[in-house]
Design a protein around this motif. Structure first.
Motif, mmCIF file in Angstrom:
data_model
loop_
_atom_site.group_PDB
_atom_site.id
_atom_site.type_symbol
_atom_site.label_atom_id
_atom_site.label_comp_id
_atom_site.label_asym_id
_atom_site.label_seq_id
_atom_site.Cartn_x
_atom_site.Cartn_y
_atom_site.Cartn_z
ATOM 1 N N GLY A 11 0.800 -1.212 0.000
ATOM 2 C CA GLY A 11 0.000 0.000 0.000
ATOM 3 C C GLY A 11 0.831 1.259 0.000
ATOM 4 O O GLY A 11 2.053 1.230 0.140
ATOM 5 N N SER A 12 0.133 2.358 -0.149
ATOM 6 C CA SER A 12 0.747 3.678 -0.092
ATOM 7 C C SER A 12 0.899 4.067 1.365
ATOM 8 O O SER A 12 -0.046 3.970 2.144
ATOM 9 C CB SER A 12 -0.150 4.687 -0.824
ATOM 10 N N VAL A 13 2.103 4.469 1.740
ATOM 11 C CA VAL A 13 2.368 4.837 3.129
ATOM 12 C C VAL A 13 3.059 6.200 3.191
ATOM 13 O O VAL A 13 3.651 6.654 2.218
ATOM 14 C CB VAL A 13 3.240 3.781 3.853
ATOM 15 N N GLU A 22 4.864 0.726 -0.174
ATOM 16 C CA GLU A 22 5.639 -0.207 0.645
ATOM 17 C C GLU A 22 4.970 -1.574 0.646
ATOM 18 O O GLU A 22 3.750 -1.691 0.715
ATOM 19 C CB GLU A 22 5.710 0.304 2.084
ATOM 20 N N TYR A 23 5.796 -2.612 0.594
ATOM 21 C CA TYR A 23 5.345 -3.984 0.773
ATOM 22 C C TYR A 23 5.932 -4.416 2.110
ATOM 23 O O TYR A 23 7.144 -4.564 2.248
ATOM 24 C CB TYR A 23 5.849 -4.856 -0.367
ATOM 25 N N GLY A 24 5.079 -4.565 3.112
ATOM 26 C CA GLY A 24 5.551 -4.835 4.458
ATOM 27 C C GLY A 24 5.101 -6.183 4.981
ATOM 28 O O GLY A 24 4.129 -6.762 4.497
ATOM 29 N N ASN A 45 4.634 6.653 -5.235
ATOM 30 C CA ASN A 45 3.181 6.712 -5.251
ATOM 31 C C ASN A 45 2.746 7.555 -6.450
ATOM 32 O O ASN A 45 3.498 8.405 -6.921
ATOM 33 C CB ASN A 45 2.699 7.334 -3.944
ATOM 34 N N ALA A 46 1.549 7.327 -6.950
ATOM 35 C CA ALA A 46 1.003 8.102 -8.060
ATOM 36 C C ALA A 46 -0.486 8.305 -7.816
ATOM 37 O O ALA A 46 -1.116 7.515 -7.110
ATOM 38 C CB ALA A 46 1.219 7.366 -9.381
ATOM 39 N N LEU A 94 -8.444 -5.913 1.505
ATOM 40 C CA LEU A 94 -8.035 -4.546 1.185
ATOM 41 C C LEU A 94 -7.807 -3.782 2.474
ATOM 42 O O LEU A 94 -8.436 -4.062 3.487
ATOM 43 C CB LEU A 94 -9.132 -3.835 0.392
ATOM 44 N N TYR A 95 -6.923 -2.796 2.407
ATOM 45 C CA TYR A 95 -6.763 -1.924 3.570
ATOM 46 C C TYR A 95 -6.485 -0.508 3.086
ATOM 47 O O TYR A 95 -6.017 -0.292 1.972
ATOM 48 C CB TYR A 95 -5.640 -2.408 4.489
ATOM 49 N N ALA A 96 -6.801 0.442 3.908
ATOM 50 C CA ALA A 96 -6.455 1.843 3.668
ATOM 51 C C ALA A 96 -5.968 2.400 4.993
ATOM 52 O O ALA A 96 -6.561 2.166 6.027
ATOM 53 C CB ALA A 96 -7.659 2.633 3.168
ATOM 54 N N GLY A 97 -4.861 3.090 4.955
ATOM 55 C CA GLY A 97 -4.313 3.643 6.177
ATOM 56 C C GLY A 97 -3.822 5.051 5.929
ATOM 57 O O GLY A 97 -3.688 5.483 4.795
ATOM 58 N N GLY A 98 -3.567 5.742 6.973
ATOM 59 C CA GLY A 98 -3.054 7.099 6.831
ATOM 60 C C GLY A 98 -3.315 7.878 8.092
ATOM 61 O O GLY A 98 -3.853 7.367 9.063
ATOM 62 N N GLY A 99 -2.932 9.102 8.044
ATOM 63 C CA GLY A 99 -3.112 9.960 9.203
ATOM 64 C C GLY A 99 -3.564 11.334 8.782
ATOM 65 O O GLY A 99 -3.953 11.552 7.645
ATOM 66 N N ALA A 100 -3.461 12.254 9.700
ATOM 67 C CA ALA A 100 -3.923 13.618 9.436
ATOM 68 C C ALA A 100 -2.930 14.399 8.578
ATOM 69 O O ALA A 100 -3.315 15.250 7.797
ATOM 70 C CB ALA A 100 -4.164 14.348 10.749
#
Length: 125
Positions: A11-13, A22-24, A45-46, A94-100
């Protein structure tokens, strides 16, 4: 995804204010009981991108999962491979992550599972 403490994710991190793919992999098993996490940077990322995880099972029965990304869905950049033990059943999600900061929004146009055709070219080189 073998368990909540034994999984790989693509995912995009955000790393220090940047965005990258990143592939973690997270694993249980540090001597003091902590989880172990390691990641490989697959690429930039794009705004629009395709992500792919290719599966292969080797002669020992290990499950190999290799991450790839593309900005056009045709030309792929392949990165790291994560290995899961033989005799295990994996789950996919599927996952989506992120912060402010920086803010992140995820939109999934589609999600599809396909079986690779037998023969040459089914495992990315």
């Amino acid at each position: 995804h073998q368990s909540d403490d034994n999984f790989a994710r693509l995912g995009s991190v955000s790393i220090w204010g940047t965005r990258t793919v990143e592939y973690g992999r997270e694993l249980p098993g540090a001597p003091d009981g902590r989880l172990i996490y390691g990641g490989a940077i697959i690429g930039n990322n794009a705004p629009t991108m395709w992500m792919r995880i290719a599966h292969h099972q080797n002669a020992a029965g290990e499950h190999l999962y290799r991450a790839g990304i593309s900005t056009d869905g045709k030309n792929w950049k392949w990165g790291a491979t994560m290995t899961f033990a033989p005799g295990t059943t994996q789950r996919i999600g599927l996952y989506a992550g992120g912060g402010a900061q920086p803010s992140a929004a995820a939109q999934f146009h589609s999600f599809q599972l396909t079986r690779a055709k037998a023969g040459s070219g089914t495992w990315p080189s």
